[in-house]
Write a protein that holds these residues in place. Structure first.
Motif, PDB file in Angstrom:
ATOM      1  N   CYS A  66       0.761  -0.964   0.015  1.00 41.66           N
ATOM      2  CA  CYS A  66       0.000   0.100  -0.018  1.00 41.66           C
ATOM      3  C   CYS A  66       0.872   1.057  -0.141  1.00 41.66           C
ATOM      4  N   ILE A  67       2.228   1.108   0.599  1.00 44.16           N
ATOM      5  CA  ILE A  67       2.882   2.308   0.731  1.00 44.16           C
ATOM      6  C   ILE A  67       3.450   2.664  -0.911  1.00 44.16           C
ATOM      7  N   THR A  68       3.692   1.605  -1.545  1.00 45.00           N
ATOM      8  CA  THR A  68       4.476   1.810  -3.111  1.00 45.00           C
ATOM      9  C   THR A  68       3.204   2.265  -3.679  1.00 45.00           C
ATOM     10  N   PHE A  69       2.106   1.690  -3.617  1.00 47.70           N
ATOM     11  CA  PHE A  69       0.690   1.995  -4.504  1.00 47.70           C
ATOM     12  C   PHE A  69       0.382   3.510  -4.193  1.00 47.70           C
ATOM     13  N   GLY A  70       0.667   4.132  -3.118  1.00 47.95           N
ATOM     14  CA  GLY A  70       0.154   5.326  -2.544  1.00 47.95           C
ATOM     15  C   GLY A  70       1.045   6.482  -3.092  1.00 47.95           C
ATOM     16  N   GLN A  71       2.395   5.991  -3.433  1.00 47.02           N
ATOM     17  CA  GLN A  71       3.173   6.908  -3.990  1.00 47.02           C
ATOM     18  C   GLN A  71       3.105   6.848  -5.515  1.00 47.02           C
ATOM     19  N   PRO A  82      -4.261  12.517  -2.460  1.00 51.25           N
ATOM     20  CA  PRO A  82      -2.853  12.342  -1.559  1.00 51.25           C
ATOM     21  C   PRO A  82      -2.505  10.721  -1.356  1.00 51.25           C
ATOM     22  N   CYS A  83      -1.142  10.398  -1.325  1.00 55.91           N
ATOM     23  CA  CYS A  83      -0.519   9.559  -1.170  1.00 55.91           C
ATOM     24  C   CYS A  83      -1.250   8.436  -0.289  1.00 55.91           C
ATOM     25  N   LEU A  84      -1.416   9.135   0.967  1.00 62.67           N
ATOM     26  CA  LEU A  84      -2.055   8.293   2.102  1.00 62.67           C
ATOM     27  C   LEU A  84      -3.400   7.859   1.984  1.00 62.67           C
ATOM     28  N   ALA A  85      -4.088   8.816   1.194  1.00 63.74           N
ATOM     29  CA  ALA A  85      -5.409   8.358   1.118  1.00 63.74           C
ATOM     30  C   ALA A  85      -5.459   7.207  -0.019  1.00 63.74           C
ATOM     31  N   SER A  86      -4.603   7.408  -1.205  1.00 61.33           N
ATOM     32  CA  SER A  86      -4.464   6.335  -1.865  1.00 61.33           C
ATOM     33  C   SER A  86      -4.240   4.828  -1.235  1.00 61.33           C
ATOM     34  N   GLY A  87      -3.283   4.936  -0.658  1.00 60.31           N
ATOM     35  CA  GLY A  87      -2.646   3.854   0.157  1.00 60.31           C
ATOM     36  C   GLY A  87      -3.857   3.396   0.987  1.00 60.31           C
ATOM     37  N   THR A  88      -4.345   4.201   1.520  1.00 66.71           N
ATOM     38  CA  THR A  88      -5.397   3.500   2.565  1.00 66.71           C
ATOM     39  C   THR A  88      -6.745   2.805   1.826  1.00 66.71           C
ATOM     40  N   VAL A  89      -7.009   3.345   0.883  1.00 67.61           N
ATOM     41  CA  VAL A  89      -7.874   2.777   0.103  1.00 67.61           C
ATOM     42  C   VAL A  89      -7.634   1.414  -0.382  1.00 67.61           C
ATOM     43  N   TYR A  90      -6.439   1.265  -1.061  1.00 68.62           N
ATOM     44  CA  TYR A  90      -5.759  -0.044  -1.339  1.00 68.62           C
ATOM     45  C   TYR A  90      -5.647  -0.802  -0.437  1.00 68.62           C
ATOM     46  N   ALA A  91      -5.261  -0.664   0.763  1.00 67.48           N
ATOM     47  CA  ALA A  91      -5.130  -1.586   1.956  1.00 67.48           C
ATOM     48  C   ALA A  91      -6.501  -1.960   2.352  1.00 67.48           C
ATOM     49  N   LEU A  92      -7.424  -1.052   2.476  1.00 74.34           N
ATOM     50  CA  LEU A  92      -8.820  -1.503   2.811  1.00 74.34           C
ATOM     51  C   LEU A  92      -9.333  -2.657   1.580  1.00 74.34           C
ATOM     52  N   ILE A  93      -9.129  -2.210   0.501  1.00 72.59           N
ATOM     53  CA  ILE A  93      -9.390  -3.285  -0.552  1.00 72.59           C
ATOM     54  C   ILE A  93      -9.006  -4.884  -0.643  1.00 72.59           C
ATOM     55  N   CYS A  94      -7.540  -4.382  -0.268  1.00 66.98           N
ATOM     56  CA  CYS A  94      -6.714  -5.799  -0.025  1.00 66.98           C
ATOM     57  C   CYS A  94      -7.318  -6.709   1.239  1.00 66.98           C
ATOM     58  N   ALA A  95      -7.561  -5.847   2.218  1.00 64.70           N
ATOM     59  CA  ALA A  95      -7.991  -6.620   3.635  1.00 64.70           C
ATOM     60  C   ALA A  95      -9.415  -7.066   3.603  1.00 64.70           C
ATOM     61  N   SER A  96     -10.288  -6.490   2.728  1.00 60.17           N
ATOM     62  CA  SER A  96     -11.714  -6.935   2.824  1.00 60.17           C
ATOM     63  C   SER A  96     -11.827  -8.061   1.546  1.00 60.17           C
ATOM     64  N   THR A  97     -11.145  -7.829   0.607  1.00 61.39           N
ATOM     65  CA  THR A  97     -11.431  -8.578  -0.583  1.00 61.39           C
ATOM     66  C   THR A  97     -10.251  -9.476  -1.058  1.00 61.39           C
ATOM     67  N   GLY A  98      -9.056  -9.012  -0.856  1.00 59.40           N
ATOM     68  CA  GLY A  98      -7.803  -9.585  -1.109  1.00 59.40           C
ATOM     69  C   GLY A  98      -7.667  -9.358  -2.742  1.00 59.40           C
ATOM     70  N   MET A  99      -8.360  -8.304  -3.315  1.00 55.58           N
ATOM     71  CA  MET A  99      -8.423  -7.998  -4.895  1.00 55.58           C
ATOM     72  C   MET A  99      -7.685  -6.649  -5.088  1.00 55.58           C
ATOM     73  N   GLY A 100      -6.694  -6.247  -4.211  1.00 54.78           N
ATOM     74  CA  GLY A 100      -6.131  -4.867  -4.505  1.00 54.78           C
ATOM     75  C   GLY A 100      -5.679  -4.433  -6.017  1.00 54.78           C
ATOM     76  N   CYS A 101      -5.441  -5.699  -6.606  1.00 53.28           N
ATOM     77  CA  CYS A 101      -4.985  -5.731  -8.032  1.00 53.28           C
ATOM     78  C   CYS A 101      -6.080  -5.147  -9.117  1.00 53.28           C
ATOM     79  N   LEU A 102      -7.383  -5.229  -8.542  1.00 53.72           N
ATOM     80  CA  LEU A 102      -8.174  -4.621  -9.348  1.00 53.72           C
ATOM     81  C   LEU A 102      -8.273  -2.954  -9.445  1.00 53.72           C
ATOM     82  N   TYR A 103      -7.917  -2.505  -8.123  1.00 54.81           N
ATOM     83  CA  TYR A 103      -7.731  -1.255  -8.096  1.00 54.81           C
ATOM     84  C   TYR A 103      -6.383  -0.729  -8.703  1.00 54.81           C
ATOM     85  N   SER A 104      -5.321  -1.374  -8.545  1.00 54.11           N
ATOM     86  CA  SER A 104      -3.978  -0.966  -8.889  1.00 54.11           C
ATOM     87  C   SER A 104      -4.006  -0.957 -10.435  1.00 54.11           C
TER      88      SER A 104
END
Length: 174
Positions: A66-71, A82-104
């Motif tokens: 999520c850090i690299t994605f946010g950057q 902002p980086c922090l917001a994007s990284g947080t959204v990515y982390a929440l998607i990964c934690a809830s569905t495990g499919m952060g790849c759809l966002y990234s």
């Protein structure tokens, strides 16, 4: 049924000098930021599996993508999210569905469009689905090789950023 071949058709070089060889074809391979003749697209500055070109980022991406994605998202969105917001959204998607790849993968497509980068053999969603961490590392290296200092983006070492029209960041000290 078929017309017969003229008598000298099979040995037309028998009377005279043999044909001269054509000069070998010369061509130039496209380099990092040189457009290819096919569609005006450029190659990525590094390959998908060249993660160890930047071992620090490789380690961070493996431990906390999520850090690299946010950057990456902060640069691709030109500072609107902002980086922090994007990284947080990515982390929440990964934690809830495990499919952060759809966002990234959406951001990989945006990055390719901004810099006219070649998609390669696999579509963006498949690259992120199969090799999420490698794809994030490649995008990070691409932005870094284009002159972006992604450490400044994430850690906020400098004040507000002003985006120029040429894909560069002008940093102002507070």
């Amino acid at each position: 049924m078929y017309p017969s071949a003229p008598p000298d058709a099979y040995n037309k070089y028998s009377a005279g000098a043999p044909p001269t060889a054509l000069p070998p074809a010369t061509y130039q391979l496209p380099t990092m930021n040189t457009p290819r003749t096919g569609g005006g697209l450029t190659r990525w500055s590094t390959g998908l599996f060249h993660c160890m070109d930047d071992p620090g980022n490789c380690l961070i991406t493996c431990l906390c993508p999520c850090i690299t994605f946010g950057q990456i998202a902060d640069i691709v969105d030109k500072g609107t999210c902002p980086c922090l917001a994007s990284g947080t959204v990515y982390a929440l998607i990964c934690a809830s569905t495990g499919m952060g790849c759809l966002y990234s993968c959406f951001y990989r497509s945006k990055l390719r469009a901004q810099y006219d980068l070649d998609e390669g053999d696999c579509p963006d969603f498949l690259v992120h689905f199969c090799c999420e961490h490698c794809a994030l590392c490649q995008e990070y290296r691409e932005l870094k090789n284009r002159g972006f200092d992604l450490g400044i983006v994430f850690f906020g070492k400098v004040g507000p950023r002003t985006w120029t029209g040429r894909g560069e960041v002008s940093l102002e000290r507070p």
